[in-house]
Design an enzyme around this catalytic site. Structure first.
Site, PDB file in Angstrom:
ATOM      1  N   GLU A 189       0.818  -1.208   0.000  1.00 45.04           N
ATOM      2  CA  GLU A 189       0.000   0.000   0.000  1.00 45.04           C
ATOM      3  C   GLU A 189       0.856   1.265   0.000  1.00 45.04           C
ATOM      4  OE1 GLU A 189      -2.714  -1.139  -0.554  1.00 45.04           O
ATOM      5  OE2 GLU A 189      -3.164  -2.869   0.673  1.00 45.04           O
ATOM      6  N   ASP A 328      -1.495  -1.399 -10.249  1.00 46.57           N
ATOM      7  CA  ASP A 328      -1.721  -2.813  -9.983  1.00 46.57           C
ATOM      8  C   ASP A 328      -1.689  -3.572 -11.303  1.00 46.57           C
ATOM      9  OD1 ASP A 328      -2.070  -2.578  -7.221  1.00 46.57           O
ATOM     10  OD2 ASP A 328      -4.208  -2.144  -7.418  1.00 46.57           O
TER      11      ASP A 328
END
Length: 486
Positions: A189, A328
């Protein structure tokens, strides 16, 4: 430096939490197999094409240890093979059901070809799992590989001992699978707390990612952190958000295939986005030719955006500058059907536009290292702080995780001698409970019940094992994990 417009680094972060043996639909193993079929296989395909052409330093690829474990796991490989077989059958059924509509009939045929190709890849190149495939790309110098902590925990909320153990376990896992210990990591993250660079240095980590605001928007060069030699790279949000942001981006264009609309009778996605306010039943059929025309425009737009940004940074700083765009991996193919084609086209078009395309290490080799920086507590989540993982909606989970770590670290010392498989499993369950995904899914209200259940199940298993009442589970992603190292 040689004369270029500047340097561009693409960083892909490949991650899913441990899903094996924890349900199938709508959340669970289905999530893994969809991402595997529609993102991981196509992205590896395009990287192999670059490798076959002798291209080096194409991009930087992060693969989390917990994802790598699933892509190597015999149970997952076997079940993915079954899933691909069902995909073939669904496509065949669709070709009959949609025979009267030329666009839908063509879509069914394309789906069947894609399923056949995926099945052939799994039965040949991927038959022993992902690690041999990935290692060939690393050995060829096509990619730079990033590792990370074992189960993708939000590191700032971990006790330092647990944080160190999770990171070392993850780095060791990647070294065992690939034969190389990663010099860089994707910090889960992009979570950072002041002082973590010392942990990284102790673990042999030389570089990591943060989000652009952590560098106050000046992402034109990498920076050493504090008094350490550890380097951070910041995402350039002006460029990155051109593709995908919390509010907009290319994948939402009306011509692209719609991720959310299903033809449930065949389990395929037959529609294009059409419009954001259009009901699923009213969406137009997917038209590959229309999507291809839009894709060409978006490739050109992105290349123009990168070049314009690099020229602006050169004018501002008086030197060649760096742009890092990070996403991602699952965006490309799984969420955005056309994503892999866009990715390959961009990576080929940028050098033609005079941009140096390389890896994070390549950017350092090209001289993109600026002055040291003191980083604030940060993440790439909402608000660029920690609220997604320690906010009010997940306060109970934060408390539960803190108490879990306290109980883990309060266990009596392991008996000398051989490894204890029960204790190893106990530590594994604790790490699985601490995955950052569970709090993210709750805060974002995305399968929140599943996420809470997963965190609770692993915590309950830990307590049962600690109390001498538990049994070994099927959740054993890290065979090398040795509780004595904690």
């Amino acid at each position: 430096m040689s004369e270029h417009e500047g340097t561009f680094c693409l960083v892909l972060h490949s991650h899913l939490p441990w899903l094996a043996h924890h349900g199938s639909w709508p959340v669970g193993e289905e999530w893994l197999y969809q991402a595997w079929a529609h993102s991981y296989l196509p992205v590896v395909d395009l990287l192999r094409r670059f490798a076959d052409e002798g291209k080096r330093d194409v991009l930087t690829l992060g693969v989390t240890p917990v994802l790598a474990a699933q892509l190597d796991d015999p149970y997952c490989l076997r079940n993915f093979h079954h899933w691909l077989g069902h995909w073939q059958l669904r496509a065949r059924h669709a070709s009959t059901l949609w025979s009267g509509d030329p666009l839908l009939r063509s879509l069914a045929a394309a789906e069947h070809l894609a399923a056949d190709h995926a099945c052939e890849e799994l039965e040949t190149r991927w038959r022993h799992g992902f690690s041999p495939v990935l290692r060939s790309l690393v050995d060829a110098g096509t990619i730079e590989l990033l590792g990370g902590p074992a189960t993708h925990p939000f590191q700032p909320l971990l006790d330092p001992r647990v944080r160190t153990f999770a990171l070392r376990t993850g780095l060791t896992d990647t070294q065992l699978r690939i034969g190389h210990r990663p010099a860089g990591i994707w910090a889960p993250e992009c979570g950072y707390a002041p002082g973590m660079e010392a942990d990284y240095a102790a673990a042999g980590v030389q570089r990591f990612l943060v989000d652009g605001p952590s560098l106050r928007g000046d992402t034109s060069a990498a920076r050493t952190v504090g008094s350490s030699d550890v380097v951070c790279f910041g995402r350039d949000l002006e460029v990155t958000y051109r593709v995908w942001s919390p509010k907009a981006g290319y994948p939402g264009h009306g011509s692209y295939r719609d991720f959310h609309t299903w033809a449930h009778e065949v389990g395929l996605k037959p529609s294009r986005v059409t419009g954001k306010q259009i009901e699923p039943a009213d969406k137009a059929p997917y038209d590959p030719a229309l999507a291809a025309d839009t894709l060409r425009l978006h490739v050109k737009d992105f290349v123009d955006t990168v070049v314009t940004r690099l020229r602006s940074l050169r004018e501002q700083h008086g030197r060649e500058s760096l742009v890092v765009a990070a996403y991602d991996t699952e965006l490309f193919g799984h969420w955005w059907h056309e994503g892999p084609a866009w990715l390959e086209a961009v990576l080929r078009a940028l050098p033609e536009a005079g941009v140096r395309v390389t890896t994070l290490q390549g950017a350092l080799d090209a001289g993109h290292l600026g002055a040291p920086v003191e980083l604030p507590a940060s993440s790439w989540g909402s608000g660029k702080d920690w609220r997604v993982w320690d906010g009010e909606q997940v306060a109970d989970m934060v408390t539960a995780n803190t108490e879990l770590q306290r109980r883990l670290l309060a266990l009596p010392p392991a008996a000398p001698g051989h490894r204890d498989p029960v204790r190893d499993q106990l530590v594994t369950e604790a790490l699985l409970a601490l995955s950052s995904d569970w709090a993210f899914m709750v805060t974002k209200d995305s399968a929140a019940d599943y996420a809470r259940r997963r965190a609770r199940v692993h915590t309950e298993r830990f307590d049962a094992l600690a109390g001498g009442h538990g049994t070994r589970s099927d959740d054993r992603p890290f065979g090398h994990l040795d509780a004595r190292d904690l």
